[in-house]
Design a protein around this motif. Structure first.
Motif, mmCIF file in Angstrom:
data_model
loop_
_atom_site.group_PDB
_atom_site.id
_atom_site.type_symbol
_atom_site.label_atom_id
_atom_site.label_comp_id
_atom_site.label_asym_id
_atom_site.label_seq_id
_atom_site.Cartn_x
_atom_site.Cartn_y
_atom_site.Cartn_z
ATOM 1 N N GLU A 170 0.833 -1.207 0.000
ATOM 2 C CA GLU A 170 0.000 0.000 0.000
ATOM 3 C C GLU A 170 0.864 1.252 0.000
ATOM 4 N N PHE A 235 -8.960 -0.908 -6.630
ATOM 5 C CA PHE A 235 -8.900 -1.553 -5.318
ATOM 6 C C PHE A 235 -7.856 -0.957 -4.375
ATOM 7 N N PRO A 236 -6.659 -0.544 -4.845
ATOM 8 C CA PRO A 236 -5.768 0.178 -3.929
ATOM 9 C C PRO A 236 -6.377 1.469 -3.402
ATOM 10 N N HIS A 239 -8.964 0.575 -0.871
ATOM 11 C CA HIS A 239 -8.320 0.126 0.364
ATOM 12 C C HIS A 239 -7.811 1.309 1.182
ATOM 13 N N VAL A 248 -12.603 -5.647 0.665
ATOM 14 C CA VAL A 248 -11.721 -4.776 -0.115
ATOM 15 C C VAL A 248 -10.262 -5.158 0.121
ATOM 16 N N SER A 249 -9.900 -5.429 1.380
ATOM 17 C CA SER A 249 -8.527 -5.829 1.703
ATOM 18 C C SER A 249 -8.170 -7.138 1.022
ATOM 19 N N ASN A 252 -7.798 -6.513 -2.761
ATOM 20 C CA ASN A 252 -6.595 -5.736 -3.032
ATOM 21 C C ASN A 252 -5.343 -6.611 -2.924
#
Length: 429
Positions: A170, A235-236, A239, A248-249, A252
Motif C-alpha cells: 500500500e 482496489f488500492p 483500500h 476490499v482488503s 486488493n
C-alpha cells in the motif's frame, strides 16, 4: 569490501557508457567475481539475487501493452491528439506533452513513446518553427511522466523496486502515485510558463492532416487497456478509503498487475488483436536485463552493508532539510550518463528507507527527489532519452547544435525546476 563494491558499481556504469554495451553484462560478471571469489558465496546464492518479481512484472505488463503498439493503436491516438490542437498553435508544446503523457500512461513506456514521437515532434518543430529545446523537452517530459503512471512501465518498475526495498504494498502504491503527480506537474509548469510567455511572439503555425479513423481492433485494444487500468487502480484506492473493510482488503491483496496483464494478453491474443511474434519482439529486453543485472550487483552491496553505511554518512553529514536536494542532485548527475530505470533507481532506492529512518523525513519525499532529479537530466545526449531525440532529428536540423542545446539549455532548465520542485515538495510532504 565496501569500497571495492562502490568502485565496482561506478566502473560498471562507466564501462557501459563508454563501450555502449548493456551494463547488465558488466554488472552480472562483476557480481559473480566479487560474490563467489571475494565473499565466498555460492553461485546458487548469487542467482537468488536475480529480481524475479520485477522481471516477471515488467515482462507481463510489456507483453500486454505491446498489443496496442503492434496494431498501431497508440501511435494513431497520438496523431489524433495532435490534430485536435491545430487551431491552438501556442499550446503546441503542451499538446505534445499531453499526447506523449497519455500514450506512455496507457502503457507504451518511455523508450517506445520517444521512438515514435520524437521524430514526429522534431518534424513539427521544423514545420511549425516551434523551439527545438522546448519541443524536445515536451516529448521527453511527457514520455517520462506518462510512463511513471502507477500501471505503466516505469510506475510498475518503481513499485517493484520499492517493495523489494521492504516497502509495504500500500505504501509503495502511495509513493509511486506521489512520483507520478510530481513528475506530471513540473513539466506542466515549465511548458505552460513558456506558452504564456511566448503567446504574442510565437511564429508557430500548424497545418496538419486528419489521421485515419481507428480500426475495430485498435478500439478494442484501447478499451482493454482502460479496463485493466481501472481494475488495477480501483482496489488500492478503495483500500486507502476503507482500510478496515475485509472484502476490499482481500481483493486488493489478490489482485496482481503482473498476472492480470498475462490474462489480458491472453484475451488479446484470442481476439487476434495483434501478431503474437511482433508483440513478443517489442518487449524492452535491454531495459529488462539492465534492471535485473544491476539488481544483482546492488544485492551484493546490500549484503556487505554498503547501503547502511552510505545512508548513515548522508544522514550524519548533511543537514536534514538539504537531504532531498542532495538526493535530487545525485540522481541528476547519475542520469546524465545512465538510465533512471536501469541504474539510478535500483542504486538509490534501497538507501532511502534507512535515510528516512535516520532523518525522520517522509520516504515519499526522498523517492520523489531521486526520480525528479534523475528525470530532469534524462534528456542528456549521453543518456537514453537525449540520444533517442538526437538520433530522431530529420534532415535540415543541425545535430551538433541540437546536442549543445540539450546539454547547455535543456539540462540546466530541467535541473533548476527539479530543485525548486523538491524544495516546494518539502512543504507538503
Amino acid at each position: 569490501m565496501m569500497a571495492l563494491i562502490l568502485l565496482a558499481i561506478l566502473a560498471v556504469i562507466a564501462a557501459g557508457y563508454l563501450t555502449k554495451i548493456n551494463i547488465s553484462f558488466y554488472a552480472i560478471a562483476t557480481a559473480y567475481l566479487i560474490a563467489c571469489f571475494g565473499m565466498d558465496l555460492s553461485a546458487g546464492d548469487l542467482v537468488k539475487l536475480w529480481p524475479v518479481k520485477i522481471f516477471f512484472v515488467i515482462l507481463s505488463v510489456s507483453l500486454f501493452y505491446n498489443v496496442a503498439l503492434a496494431n498501431g493503436a497508440l501511435e494513431k491516438l497520438a496523431g489524433h491528439l495532435l490534430y485536435q490542437c491545430r487551431h491552438f498553435p501556442n499550446i503546441l508544446p503542451l499538446a505534445v506533452f499531453a499526447a506523449a503523457t497519455l500514450i506512455a500512461g496507457l502503457g507504451a513506456g518511455f523508450y517506445t513513446v520517444l521512438a515514435f514521437m520524437a521524430p514526429l515532434t522534431l518534424l513539427l518543430c521544423q514545420k511549425t518553427k516551434m523551439n527545438l529545446v522546448i519541443g524536445s523537452m515536451a516529448v521527453n517530459y511527457g514520455a517520462l511522466a506518462g510512463a511513471n503512471f502507477m500501471t505503466s512501465q516505469s510506475g510498475v518498475i518503481f513499485r517493484g523496486l520499492l517493495e523489494t526495498s521492504g516497502i509495504a504494498k500500500e505504501a509503495a502504491f502511495g509513493y509511486t502515485s506521489a512520483i507520478f503527480v510530481t513528475t506530471l506537474l513540473v513539466p506542466v509548469v515549465i511548458l505552460g510558463g513558456y506558452s504564456l510567455w511566448n503567446r504574442r511572439m510565437s511564429a508557430i503555425s500548424i497545418q496538419a492532416e486528419k489521421p485515419e479513423a481507428f480500426t475495430t481492433k485498435q478500439k478494442q485494444s484501447i478499451f482493454l487497456i482502460v479496463l485493466l487500468m481501472a481494475i488495477v487502480l480501483t482496489f488500492p484506492i478503495l483500500h486507502l478509503i476503507w482500510p478496515q473493510n475485509d472484502w476490499v482488503s482481500w481483493a486488493n491483496a489478490k489482485l496482481d498487475i503482473g498476472f492480470l496483464a498475462i490474462v489480458f494478453t491472453l484475451v488479446s491474443m484470442m481476439m487476434k488483436l495483434a501478431d503474437e511474434r511482433k508483440v513478443i519482439a517489442l518487449v524492452p529486453w535491454g531495459t529488462l536485463l539492465m534492471i535485473c543485472g544491476m539488481g544483482i550487483l546492488i544485492g551484493i552491496a546490500v549484503k556487505v552493508g554498503v547501503v547502511e553505511a552510505f545512508s548513515g554518512w548522508v544522514s550524519g553529514n548533511v543537514a536534514f532539510w538539504l537531504i532531498p536536494v542532495v538526493l535530487c542532485c545525485i540522481g541528476a548527475i547519475m542520469s546524465v550518463f545512465s538510465s533512471t530505470l536501469g541504474v539510478v533507481a535500483p542504486t538509490l532506492f534501497p538507501i532511502i528507507p534507512t535515510i528516512a529512518a535516520y532523518s525522520g523525513l517522509n520516504p515519499a519525499l526522498l523517492f520523489v527527489a531521486v526520480v525528479v532529479g534523475a528525470q530532469a537530466t534524462a534528456i542528456s545526449p549521453f543518456s537514453s532519452g537525449g540520444s533517442l531525440i538526437l538520433g530522431s532529428a530529420p534532415e535540415g536540423i543541425d545535430k551538433n547544435a541540437l546536442l549543445n542545446q540539450l546539454l547547455f539549455k535543456a539540462i540546466p532548465i530541467g535541473l533548476f525546476a527539479a530543485v525548486i520542485a523538491v524544495i516546494l515538495a518539502q512543504l507538503v510532504m
